[in-house]
Write a protein that holds these residues in place. Structure first.
Motif, PDB file in Angstrom:
ATOM      1  N   CYS A 112     -10.896  63.677 -49.449  1.00  0.00           N
ATOM      2  CA  CYS A 112     -10.193  63.080 -50.593  1.00  0.00           C
ATOM      3  C   CYS A 112     -10.716  61.671 -50.860  1.00  0.00           C
ATOM      4  CB  CYS A 112      -8.696  63.073 -50.333  1.00  0.00           C
ATOM      5  SG  CYS A 112      -8.230  62.296 -48.778  1.00  0.00           S
ATOM      6  N   CYS A 134     -12.236  60.197 -54.623  1.00  0.00           N
ATOM      7  CA  CYS A 134     -11.437  59.222 -55.374  1.00  0.00           C
ATOM      8  C   CYS A 134     -12.318  58.036 -55.766  1.00  0.00           C
ATOM      9  CB  CYS A 134     -10.233  58.732 -54.568  1.00  0.00           C
ATOM     10  SG  CYS A 134      -9.259  57.522 -55.503  1.00  0.00           S
ATOM     11  N   ARG A 161     -11.196  55.426 -57.394  1.00  0.00           N
ATOM     12  CA  ARG A 161     -10.294  54.346 -57.816  1.00  0.00           C
ATOM     13  C   ARG A 161      -9.819  53.462 -56.670  1.00  0.00           C
ATOM     14  NH1 ARG A 161      -9.839  52.334 -62.422  1.00  0.00           N
ATOM     15  NH2 ARG A 161      -7.659  51.936 -62.024  1.00  0.00           N
ATOM     16  N   CYS A 199      -4.202  54.399 -59.008  1.00  0.00           N
ATOM     17  CA  CYS A 199      -4.353  55.836 -59.279  1.00  0.00           C
ATOM     18  C   CYS A 199      -4.280  56.108 -60.779  1.00  0.00           C
ATOM     19  CB  CYS A 199      -3.255  56.605 -58.544  1.00  0.00           C
ATOM     20  SG  CYS A 199      -3.325  58.384 -58.826  1.00  0.00           S
ATOM     21  N   HIS A 235       1.945  64.968 -55.985  1.00  0.00           N
ATOM     22  CA  HIS A 235       1.687  64.162 -57.186  1.00  0.00           C
ATOM     23  C   HIS A 235       2.848  64.337 -58.152  1.00  0.00           C
ATOM     24  CE1 HIS A 235      -2.784  63.364 -56.787  1.00  0.00           C
ATOM     25  NE2 HIS A 235      -2.559  64.190 -55.786  1.00  0.00           N
ATOM     26  N   TYR A 272      -1.162  66.773 -50.399  1.00  0.00           N
ATOM     27  CA  TYR A 272      -0.780  65.844 -51.462  1.00  0.00           C
ATOM     28  C   TYR A 272       0.458  66.237 -52.242  1.00  0.00           C
ATOM     29  CZ  TYR A 272      -4.771  62.793 -51.029  1.00  0.00           C
ATOM     30  OH  TYR A 272      -5.659  61.876 -50.560  1.00  0.00           O
ATOM     31  N   CYS A 328      -8.219  64.395 -55.561  1.00  0.00           N
ATOM     32  CA  CYS A 328      -7.920  64.344 -54.128  1.00  0.00           C
ATOM     33  C   CYS A 328      -7.173  65.604 -53.686  1.00  0.00           C
ATOM     34  CB  CYS A 328      -7.112  63.095 -53.802  1.00  0.00           C
ATOM     35  SG  CYS A 328      -5.665  62.875 -54.871  1.00  0.00           S
TER      36      CYS A 328
END
Ligand code: SF4
Ligand code: SF4
Length: 103
Positions: free
Chosen positions: A33, A37, A39, A80, A97, A95, A86
């Protein structure tokens, strides 16, 4: 209350799903992950037997036994953008979300 959504160039609507939680029980610290990503949201960490986090560099081959296992953590949640890359690459379904409500 409406959730934040985005109108894409072809007119379709996309609702970003922002990272909320990573299951430390399921996570195996594989780092996949982290790699997807873009970010700077995630941070690999070790958990000590007292439940404390020790930040680690990704790809760290640190073999000393300061911690019980490696897990991914959310270090910069506000970075994010809700892409869910991810979650898609995670082999352990760690995860959670959620969309963001319009203020
Ligand atoms: S949803 Fe996208 S931006 Fe957010 S933590 Fe996952 S990969 Fe990074
Ligand atoms: S991809 Fe999943 S199992 Fe691997 S470090 Fe990330 S959260 Fe943990």
């Amino acid at each position: 209350m409406a959730t934040i959504s985005i109108t894409m160039p072809d007119g379709r609507t996309w609702t970003p799903q922002f990272v909320q939680e990573i299951s430390q029980e399921k996570c195996i610290g594989c780092g996949r992950c982290f790699k997807v990503c873009g970010r700077d949201v995630l941070q690999l960490a070790g958990i000590t037997d007292e439940g404390e986090f020790v930040p680690l560099e990704a790809g760290d081959d640190d073999d000393d036994e300061e911690y019980e296992k490696k897990v991914m953590t959310i270090a910069n949640q506000m970075n994010c953008v809700g892409c869910e890359a991810c979650a898609k690459i995670c082999p352990k379904k760690c995860y959670t979300h959620t969309p963001m409500e319009n203020p």
